[in-house]
Design a protein around this motif. Sequence first.
Motif, PDB file in Angstrom:
ATOM      1  N   ASP A 106       0.804  -1.222   0.000  1.00 14.88           N
ATOM      2  CA  ASP A 106       0.000   0.000   0.000  1.00 14.88           C
ATOM      3  C   ASP A 106       0.833   1.266   0.000  1.00 14.88           C
ATOM      4  OD1 ASP A 106      -2.328  -1.532   0.102  1.00 14.88           O
ATOM      5  OD2 ASP A 106      -2.227  -1.675   2.290  1.00 14.88           O
ATOM      6  N   THR A 107       2.158   1.162   0.059  1.00 15.44           N
ATOM      7  CA  THR A 107       2.996   2.360   0.149  1.00 15.44           C
ATOM      8  C   THR A 107       3.993   2.483  -0.990  1.00 15.44           C
ATOM      9  OG1 THR A 107       4.538   1.147   1.591  1.00 15.44           O
ATOM     10  CG2 THR A 107       2.799   2.448   2.662  1.00 15.44           C
ATOM     11  N   ILE A 108       3.936   1.615  -1.984  1.00 16.32           N
ATOM     12  CA  ILE A 108       4.862   1.724  -3.116  1.00 16.32           C
ATOM     13  C   ILE A 108       4.563   3.008  -3.888  1.00 16.32           C
ATOM     14  CG2 ILE A 108       5.661   0.651  -5.242  1.00 16.32           C
ATOM     15  CD1 ILE A 108       4.873  -2.033  -4.113  1.00 16.32           C
ATOM     16  N   PRO A 109       5.539   3.907  -4.051  1.00 19.44           N
ATOM     17  CA  PRO A 109       5.285   5.146  -4.809  1.00 19.44           C
ATOM     18  C   PRO A 109       5.157   4.857  -6.301  1.00 19.44           C
ATOM     19  CG  PRO A 109       7.578   5.037  -4.116  1.00 19.44           C
ATOM     20  CD  PRO A 109       6.890   3.872  -3.467  1.00 19.44           C
ATOM     21  N   HIS A 110       4.110   5.396  -6.889  1.00 12.23           N
ATOM     22  CA  HIS A 110       3.832   5.117  -8.297  1.00 12.23           C
ATOM     23  C   HIS A 110       4.931   5.640  -9.216  1.00 12.23           C
ATOM     24  CE1 HIS A 110      -0.779   4.790  -7.417  1.00 12.23           C
ATOM     25  NE2 HIS A 110      -0.074   3.783  -6.959  1.00 12.23           N
TER      26      HIS A 110
END
Length: 587
Positions: free
Chosen positions: A322-326
Amino acid sequence: MSRASIGQAGRNEDEPHQMSVERDSTRKPNLYPVDKGCKESSRKQSETAHRSGGVSADGMSGSDDRVNQEICLGARSKEEQPEAQAGLTGEAHGAGTEVGVSHSSVEARDSTSRAEPRRGTCVQAQQSGEGHGDGWESLLSEWTQIRTPAKVRKLQRALYRKAKEEPRYRFWSLYGELSRMDILQTALAMVARNGGCAGVDGVEVEEVVVEQKGQEGKTEAWLKALAEELKTQRYRPSPVLRVYIPKADGKKRPLGIPTVKDRVVQAAAVLVLMPIFEADMHEHSYAYRPGRNAHQAMDAIKKAIEGGQFEIIDADLSGYFDTIPHCKLMKLVARRISDGSMLKLIRSWLRAPIEERTTGRGGGQWRRTANRQGTPQGGVISPLLANLYLDRLDKEVNDRKELKARMVRYADDFVILSRPGQGAALLERLKRWLSARELTLNEQKTRLVDIRQEGIKFLGFSVSWRQNRSKWWAYVHVEPHSTSQQKLRNGVKELLNHWTMRRAENEVVPALNRKIKGWKGYFRYGNPSHVMGKTEYWLQNKLRKWLWKRHGKPAGMYERYSNEALRQRWGLFPLAWGGSAQLKAAR
């Protein structure tokens, strides 16, 4: 179309491939508009590239700033495409010429039979007319448990070879492969096998794959409509349905459920993209990859400990999916993919809004929120993207000889093993590396331990350093962890309780056996004999008491429901005693 026929169906042999030169005279030469992120080249370069197979060879010569503009800002690059980016000639590159393009079947058989094994391939298998090639595509079929059509395997083999031979190539002209019927049929078979509930549109998988009387051709028509949407680029992802599943610690894990249509297109993208990224993945990453599993990860941990790497960082990431930067993730994708339409499609999946039902009277209301970071845990393509984002960490730790460390990763769970005295410095470097990539460690769950003094839990196993009974030598002891044992007991209690006594025995016992077989198949590794025997003793007593109460508590419980009767009459699957020993006893 029946479910069994989905995985075996393929494209019509007489119909030329949509990217084939045989159709150049009857269709537009360029399927993808320039304003989708692709670079415009001269007509001569475009024709050469089209025949060469859709592989770019700029070797990532452009700066990260230019890639950042293409991916993060969606800007159109004003630079002309270099001459090398136009494509590769078949004379120079042999087996890799079929990447992104399919010629006639005669040419395919001839080129496949003459191809030589390349260095660095996953499996060196003998070439044949059917084109098993390097064997990687066979591992993928085994991993998906779907019989992949020959032409899909041929495409995957060509992509994998080219990516393995040239680590700096950027692939293009991949989006058109998603609309191939054989790829869409294979993708639908993957989705149907995995099952899952409906997305925001309420459409179940069975509504697509199961054909009732009078509905013949429904599945094929559904796939053709989806292929048309992809060809005309009218396909748009639907919002992702968010649900929450309970965790062992009492918290809830968010799970994103795309619609069936989105899952099929994502599965098609995985079939095309996985060969490319799989060629780059580090060998010590074991999750969601063909030919790799948790037992291999445990083998790597045992080997490292036996080699003297006793200090272990037992790491835990806080909400990794849920925290992977796009933006940073898309830059990694763009290092291998230059197809603007494919990049736009992946970005649209990442940015798909999230819908969830809020709690309240009358069942609550639906709330839609924007997804600004993370990849939904539940999407078909999410595991591939999550592996890609941490692949650089695998290489930073494992390939730097001065660190003398070993990192073993399974999705977002990983451990770093090092020599005594090096763990603290490695932990600080790990925190800085993750912080630079907008990821955080869970400080409460992350530990630095000496395996000689304290054990660890990894992938449901308990790993410790023990002395043998004679005290002459020590070894790495691996057995099912106590929490894994408790999970099995909790699942058995849900099947064997007073609420299930009215259910038929031939319904409850097979369900119990399926649970036991799955647990045994996974935890039959290392030193499980003591745990297996203790757990089987508990299982026998639990089933014995359930049958005794169900039959009205007759006299002689242990004689009537003995261990032998539980196995022979009621068919209880043996957990600790079975296999060849049971066959010998029967003789």
